[in-house]
Design a protein around this motif. Structure first.
Motif, PDB file in Angstrom:
ATOM      1  N   ILE A   3      36.239  39.338  46.622  1.00 36.94           N
ATOM      2  CA  ILE A   3      35.236  39.301  45.623  1.00 36.94           C
ATOM      3  C   ILE A   3      36.177  38.585  44.583  1.00 36.94           C
ATOM      4  CG2 ILE A   3      33.917  40.829  43.861  1.00 36.94           C
ATOM      5  CD1 ILE A   3      33.426  41.715  46.558  1.00 36.94           C
ATOM      6  N   ALA A   4      35.661  37.363  44.048  1.00 35.30           N
ATOM      7  CA  ALA A   4      35.412  36.178  43.247  1.00 35.30           C
ATOM      8  C   ALA A   4      34.889  36.360  42.307  1.00 35.30           C
ATOM      9  CB  ALA A   4      34.957  35.119  44.112  1.00 35.30           C
ATOM     10  N   LEU A   5      35.512  36.348  40.943  1.00 34.05           N
ATOM     11  CA  LEU A   5      35.200  36.365  39.457  1.00 34.05           C
ATOM     12  C   LEU A   5      34.886  34.551  39.273  1.00 34.05           C
ATOM     13  CD1 LEU A   5      36.709  39.404  37.623  1.00 34.05           C
ATOM     14  CD2 LEU A   5      34.029  39.357  39.038  1.00 34.05           C
ATOM     15  N   ALA A   6      33.740  33.632  38.952  1.00 35.91           N
ATOM     16  CA  ALA A   6      33.364  32.857  37.935  1.00 35.91           C
ATOM     17  C   ALA A   6      34.211  32.999  36.679  1.00 35.91           C
ATOM     18  CB  ALA A   6      32.774  32.342  38.286  1.00 35.91           C
ATOM     19  N   GLN A  57      41.557  39.789  40.619  1.00 34.55           N
ATOM     20  CA  GLN A  57      42.175  39.032  40.482  1.00 34.55           C
ATOM     21  C   GLN A  57      42.414  38.254  39.075  1.00 34.55           C
ATOM     22  OE1 GLN A  57      38.597  36.649  40.969  1.00 34.55           O
ATOM     23  NE2 GLN A  57      38.797  34.561  39.689  1.00 34.55           N
ATOM     24  N   THR A  75      31.635  38.059  47.801  1.00 38.51           N
ATOM     25  CA  THR A  75      30.639  37.911  47.432  1.00 38.51           C
ATOM     26  C   THR A  75      31.411  37.253  45.267  1.00 38.51           C
ATOM     27  OG1 THR A  75      29.247  39.838  47.031  1.00 38.51           O
ATOM     28  CG2 THR A  75      29.294  38.726  45.107  1.00 38.51           C
ATOM     29  N   GLU A  76      30.503  35.985  45.202  1.00 39.28           N
ATOM     30  CA  GLU A  76      30.984  35.323  44.087  1.00 39.28           C
ATOM     31  C   GLU A  76      30.205  35.928  42.837  1.00 39.28           C
ATOM     32  OE1 GLU A  76      32.537  30.579  41.543  1.00 39.28           O
ATOM     33  OE2 GLU A  76      30.681  31.188  42.988  1.00 39.28           O
ATOM     34  N   ILE A  77      30.946  36.562  41.758  1.00 37.49           N
ATOM     35  CA  ILE A  77      29.923  37.035  40.679  1.00 37.49           C
ATOM     36  C   ILE A  77      30.101  36.029  39.120  1.00 37.49           C
ATOM     37  CG2 ILE A  77      30.242  39.019  38.953  1.00 37.49           C
ATOM     38  CD1 ILE A  77      31.539  40.929  41.605  1.00 37.49           C
ATOM     39  N   ASP A  78      29.363  36.102  38.865  1.00 36.91           N
ATOM     40  CA  ASP A  78      29.344  35.131  38.033  1.00 36.91           C
ATOM     41  C   ASP A  78      28.415  35.589  36.647  1.00 36.91           C
ATOM     42  OD1 ASP A  78      29.771  31.998  36.227  1.00 36.91           O
ATOM     43  OD2 ASP A  78      28.633  31.032  37.835  1.00 36.91           O
ATOM     44  N   ARG A  91      26.128  35.418  44.106  1.00 33.78           N
ATOM     45  CA  ARG A  91      26.219  34.627  45.261  1.00 33.78           C
ATOM     46  C   ARG A  91      26.607  35.053  46.882  1.00 33.78           C
ATOM     47  NH1 ARG A  91      28.417  31.472  40.966  1.00 33.78           N
ATOM     48  NH2 ARG A  91      26.336  30.611  40.284  1.00 33.78           N
ATOM     49  N   ASN A  92      26.156  35.782  47.358  1.00 35.41           N
ATOM     50  CA  ASN A  92      26.188  37.012  48.093  1.00 35.41           C
ATOM     51  C   ASN A  92      26.040  36.726  49.517  1.00 35.41           C
ATOM     52  OD1 ASN A  92      26.849  39.090  50.866  1.00 35.41           O
ATOM     53  ND2 ASN A  92      25.582  40.510  48.939  1.00 35.41           N
TER      54      ASN A  92
END
Length: 113
Positions: A3-6, A57, A75-78, A91-92
């Motif tokens: 899982i990534a955080l923008a 992160q 998923t990237e969470i922005d 963005r999944n």
């Protein structure tokens, strides 16, 4: 699991966590809702639950329950501001379709459970 955080979401998460020193990190997952079946849930994690996967992160821990994991992996969470509105944006890669209002999504059945 990833899982990534923008950068904007990471900053927002840090502000949430700073205002709640008892929180362990963010809890990210899904719940049945909306016209497409699944909706995202973002909250403060106040406890580690059995089956949680934990990623970190830049000092922010993200807790994901076992049921949600296959639906949100990658998923990237922005975080976006549109006028007076602010919201997390997801963005999944597992989302096969989203409802028209963007509040819920479906996944490929093989990835869902």
């Amino acid at each position: 699991m990833a899982i990534a955080l923008a950068p904007a979401a990471l900053e927002r998460a840090r502000r949430f966590l700073a205002s709640s020193p008892d929180a362990l990190g963010l809890r990210f997952g899904v719940a049945r809702t909306g016209c497409s079946g699944w909706g995202y849930v973002v909250d403060l994690a106040r406890e580690e639950r059995p089956g949680d996967m934990i990623t970190e992160q830049d000092g922010v821990r993200i807790y994901v329950d076992a049921t949600s994991r296959p639906m949100v992996d990658g998923t990237e969470i922005d975080f976006a501001q549109k006028g007076l509105n602010q919201e997390f944006v997801f963005r999944n890669p597992n989302a096969a379709a989203e409802c028209g209002c963007g509040e819920s999504f479906t996944t490929d059945a093989a990835k869902a459970l």
